[in-house]
Scaffold this active site. Sequence first.
Site, PDB file in Angstrom:
ATOM      1  N   HIS A 289       9.946  16.914  26.598  1.00 14.33           N
ATOM      2  CA  HIS A 289       9.575  17.789  27.469  1.00 14.33           C
ATOM      3  C   HIS A 289       9.978  17.145  29.078  1.00 14.33           C
ATOM      4  O   HIS A 289       9.064  17.865  29.818  1.00 14.33           O
ATOM      5  CB  HIS A 289       8.132  18.174  27.052  1.00 14.33           C
ATOM      6  CG  HIS A 289       8.128  19.348  26.232  1.00 14.33           C
ATOM      7  ND1 HIS A 289       7.356  19.233  25.073  1.00 14.33           N
ATOM      8  CD2 HIS A 289       8.516  20.666  26.372  1.00 14.33           C
ATOM      9  CE1 HIS A 289       7.703  20.384  24.377  1.00 14.33           C
ATOM     10  NE2 HIS A 289       8.215  21.055  25.105  1.00 14.33           N
TER      11      HIS A 289
ATOM     12  N   ASP B  20      -2.484  20.094  30.514  1.00 15.56           N
ATOM     13  CA  ASP B  20      -2.547  21.506  30.299  1.00 15.56           C
ATOM     14  C   ASP B  20      -1.801  22.185  29.127  1.00 15.56           C
ATOM     15  O   ASP B  20      -2.280  22.982  28.568  1.00 15.56           O
ATOM     16  CB  ASP B  20      -2.090  22.338  31.532  1.00 15.56           C
ATOM     17  CG  ASP B  20      -2.600  21.925  32.904  1.00 15.56           C
ATOM     18  OD1 ASP B  20      -3.673  21.357  32.807  1.00 15.56           O
ATOM     19  OD2 ASP B  20      -2.065  22.197  34.019  1.00 15.56           O
TER      20      ASP B  20
ATOM     21  N   GLU C  45      -9.229  23.091  37.984  1.00 13.28           N
ATOM     22  CA  GLU C  45      -7.881  23.172  38.344  1.00 13.28           C
ATOM     23  C   GLU C  45      -8.081  24.031  39.546  1.00 13.28           C
ATOM     24  O   GLU C  45      -8.914  24.851  39.866  1.00 13.28           O
ATOM     25  CB  GLU C  45      -6.767  23.299  37.329  1.00 13.28           C
ATOM     26  CG  GLU C  45      -6.740  22.138  36.375  1.00 13.28           C
ATOM     27  CD  GLU C  45      -5.591  22.121  35.567  1.00 13.28           C
ATOM     28  OE1 GLU C  45      -4.423  22.988  35.831  1.00 13.28           O
ATOM     29  OE2 GLU C  45      -5.432  21.423  34.786  1.00 13.28           O
TER      30      GLU C  45
HETATM   31  P1  FAD Z   1       9.380  12.966  26.139  1.00  8.89           P
HETATM   32  O1  FAD Z   1      10.081  13.873  27.065  1.00  8.89           O
HETATM   33  O2  FAD Z   1      10.028  12.985  24.847  1.00  8.89           O
HETATM   34  O3  FAD Z   1       9.211  11.398  26.764  1.00  8.89           O
HETATM   35  C1  FAD Z   1       9.047  11.173  27.913  1.00  8.89           C
HETATM   36  C2  FAD Z   1       9.319   9.581  28.239  1.00  8.89           C
HETATM   37  O4  FAD Z   1       8.298   8.754  27.487  1.00  8.89           O
HETATM   38  C3  FAD Z   1      10.801   9.183  28.013  1.00  8.89           C
HETATM   39  O5  FAD Z   1      11.025   8.104  28.917  1.00  8.89           O
HETATM   40  C4  FAD Z   1      10.391   8.655  26.742  1.00  8.89           C
HETATM   41  O6  FAD Z   1      11.421   7.641  26.049  1.00  8.89           O
HETATM   42  C5  FAD Z   1       9.125   7.777  26.546  1.00  8.89           C
HETATM   43  N1  FAD Z   1       8.387   7.984  25.357  1.00  8.89           N
HETATM   44  C6  FAD Z   1       8.378   8.907  24.489  1.00  8.89           C
HETATM   45  N2  FAD Z   1       7.750   8.728  23.524  1.00  8.89           N
HETATM   46  C7  FAD Z   1       7.337   7.316  23.689  1.00  8.89           C
HETATM   47  C8  FAD Z   1       6.526   6.375  22.877  1.00  8.89           C
HETATM   48  N3  FAD Z   1       5.904   6.768  21.615  1.00  8.89           N
HETATM   49  N4  FAD Z   1       6.515   5.074  23.251  1.00  8.89           N
HETATM   50  C9  FAD Z   1       7.118   4.747  24.346  1.00  8.89           C
HETATM   51  N5  FAD Z   1       7.614   5.640  25.154  1.00  8.89           N
HETATM   52  C10 FAD Z   1       7.659   6.896  24.748  1.00  8.89           C
HETATM   53  N6  FAD Z   1       2.094  16.233  32.041  1.00  8.89           N
HETATM   54  C11 FAD Z   1       0.626  15.928  32.352  1.00  8.89           C
HETATM   55  O7  FAD Z   1       0.443  14.803  32.785  1.00  8.89           O
HETATM   56  N7  FAD Z   1      -0.136  17.132  32.565  1.00  8.89           N
HETATM   57  C12 FAD Z   1       0.048  18.337  32.505  1.00  8.89           C
HETATM   58  O8  FAD Z   1      -0.555  19.362  32.497  1.00  8.89           O
HETATM   59  C13 FAD Z   1       1.305  18.890  31.726  1.00  8.89           C
HETATM   60  N8  FAD Z   1       1.722  19.984  31.401  1.00  8.89           N
HETATM   61  C14 FAD Z   1       2.878  20.015  31.183  1.00  8.89           C
HETATM   62  C15 FAD Z   1       3.246  21.653  30.639  1.00  8.89           C
HETATM   63  C16 FAD Z   1       4.403  21.649  30.284  1.00  8.89           C
HETATM   64  C17 FAD Z   1       4.776  23.015  29.768  1.00  8.89           C
HETATM   65  C18 FAD Z   1       5.319  20.514  29.913  1.00  8.89           C
HETATM   66  C19 FAD Z   1       6.891  20.949  29.514  1.00  8.89           C
HETATM   67  C20 FAD Z   1       5.243  19.395  30.310  1.00  8.89           C
HETATM   68  C21 FAD Z   1       3.851  19.107  30.891  1.00  8.89           C
HETATM   69  N9  FAD Z   1       3.315  17.762  31.313  1.00  8.89           N
HETATM   70  C22 FAD Z   1       2.240  17.685  31.671  1.00  8.89           C
HETATM   71  C23 FAD Z   1       4.385  16.740  31.344  1.00  8.89           C
HETATM   72  C24 FAD Z   1       4.537  15.981  29.938  1.00  8.89           C
HETATM   73  O9  FAD Z   1       3.107  14.936  29.779  1.00  8.89           O
HETATM   74  C25 FAD Z   1       5.727  14.942  29.927  1.00  8.89           C
HETATM   75  O10 FAD Z   1       6.842  15.623  30.289  1.00  8.89           O
HETATM   76  C26 FAD Z   1       5.620  14.194  28.761  1.00  8.89           C
HETATM   77  O11 FAD Z   1       6.528  13.299  28.867  1.00  8.89           O
HETATM   78  C27 FAD Z   1       5.893  15.040  27.540  1.00  8.89           C
HETATM   79  O12 FAD Z   1       5.849  14.385  26.434  1.00  8.89           O
HETATM   80  P2  FAD Z   1       7.033  14.251  25.361  1.00  8.89           P
HETATM   81  O13 FAD Z   1       6.508  13.678  24.160  1.00  8.89           O
HETATM   82  O14 FAD Z   1       7.689  15.455  25.347  1.00  8.89           O
HETATM   83  O15 FAD Z   1       7.930  13.030  26.106  1.00  8.89           O
END
Ligand code: FAD
Length: 502
Positions: free
Chosen positions: A94, A152, A265
Amino acid sequence: MANLRLMVILVTVLIYLLPSCIKSLEIILPKSLNLTLLNDTSTISAASQDFGNITTVKPGGVLCPSSPAEISRLLSYAANGERKFQVAARGQGHSLKGQASVLDGVIINMTCLSGVVVSDDMKYADVAGGALWVDVLKKTAEKGASPVSWTDYLHVSVGGTLSNAGIGGEVFRNGPQISNVLELDVITGKGEMLTCSPQLNSELFDGVLGGLGQFGIITRARIVLNHAPKRAKWIRMLYSDFTAFTKDQERLISMANDTGVDYLEGQLFMSNGVVDTSFFPPADQSKVADLVKSHGIIYVLQVAKYYDDATLPIINQVIDKLTKTLSYLPGFISMHDVTYFDFLNRVKAEEDKLRSLGLWDVPHPWLNLFVPKSQILDFHQGVVKDILLKQNSTSGLTLLYPTNRNKWDNRMSAMITDEEDVVYVIGLLQSATPQNVPEVESVNEKIIRVCKDSGIKIKQYLMHYTRKEDWVEHFGTKWSDFSRRKDLFDPKKLLSPGQDIF
Ligand code: FAD
């Protein structure tokens, strides 16, 4: 003769280079590692994209680990001798601009490692790095317990949000998600499997939390739990005056737990954007739309107060007392009574709606900022009114709410503006079309430029810089620790190269 010699040299170089170029797309692991990399077209294609839908970065293969030991074996091999390939953990992908990607390297699909175990005393849960927060909520709530800080959107992974910070409407009271972790299991860029906490390997613990995946892969996180409330009173109030809106927000986040709200918020309704009035009763929706039209901007204060059987008899009184002191526009208040789960999982309904309209998998040139409290009026004038409101149209959501900086631990990698005690979270969550991404990105750049030129001390969140000097500036006094920790835990610079830091 000289030409012939040159030709021979060129052909020789090509003969050596060509196979290695081709090979770099296909990673061949020694059999002794006993690891299988997936590289079929659909796996590679899915791992090449992220939520941002702006970049496409093809990995060489994807590992679906059956245990942390497999990740350790892969990293030990990659780190051994010459750097063979880079590695990125991927939770849900994400990210916005390829932060979880790795060109020609290996993506580790962290969702293959899920699982949530609640401790007997219900004080914490041991959670796999790839677990989704929504599953953490389901598992803990079954036992009457719950984490205390939420993003969120809950369909993101624990490792992914802990690598950023994990912020939302409970941060003002409980801190970001990284402030609510007791212990981690991490596999470093050298393949070592280490347990860390504030007492044990604290350098790694602090580095990894908010560390953008640079120092290690989180395979387990021990998350603080508290009692899970049953239900939430979820309230939205409308303001036409920005000062009144921020004053009320700031007062609410300064109140003690029993008298104040549990979640806070804020959001902007702008006349040049989509105004979602559906939270209000059907009879009031056109009045809300008219209000936005006549004022240009309406500020939406969103709060929640949790309750359960014990607090049921007094919850309405508590809400009355709270809302009576607020200066929202008379009559423009709407309250829903929902389960705690439905409240926390509220964005899923938005996702389903957008998916059904084909509007979820679109480009997301989002800009997330922290702004010090003393400069929020300047930000409102210089950015919200002078830039955003002057666009012909905007598409998406604008969040604006304050939080308390003392809930953050400055030893951790995550950055928040360190100017003042109260800091505003700004989310310019734009949706775009492939054609207008450059236009939206140039507005984002303009916003950053205007803030810099007018001395507004912003800090970006979920950012993507491509220039080293921007990263150095971003981390400020923490940069030397950040780069020293990289040398310590990932000296070959294998991990999360999509962040473009090293
Ligand atoms: P990824 O996109 O898969 O990874 C993000 C980063 O972390 C990359 O660099 C990856 O290599 C690294 N990573 C992933 N897993 C690990 C692991 N296990 N160990 C070490 N590194 C790792 N964020 C907020 O803080 N607050 C919010 O309210 C919020 N709302 C959101 C709403 C939506 C609709 C979306 C799409 C995103 C939102 N986000 C929010 C952002 C979200 O927290 C970040 O995009 C987060 O990185 C998403 O987690 P992911 O599992 O998809 O990570």
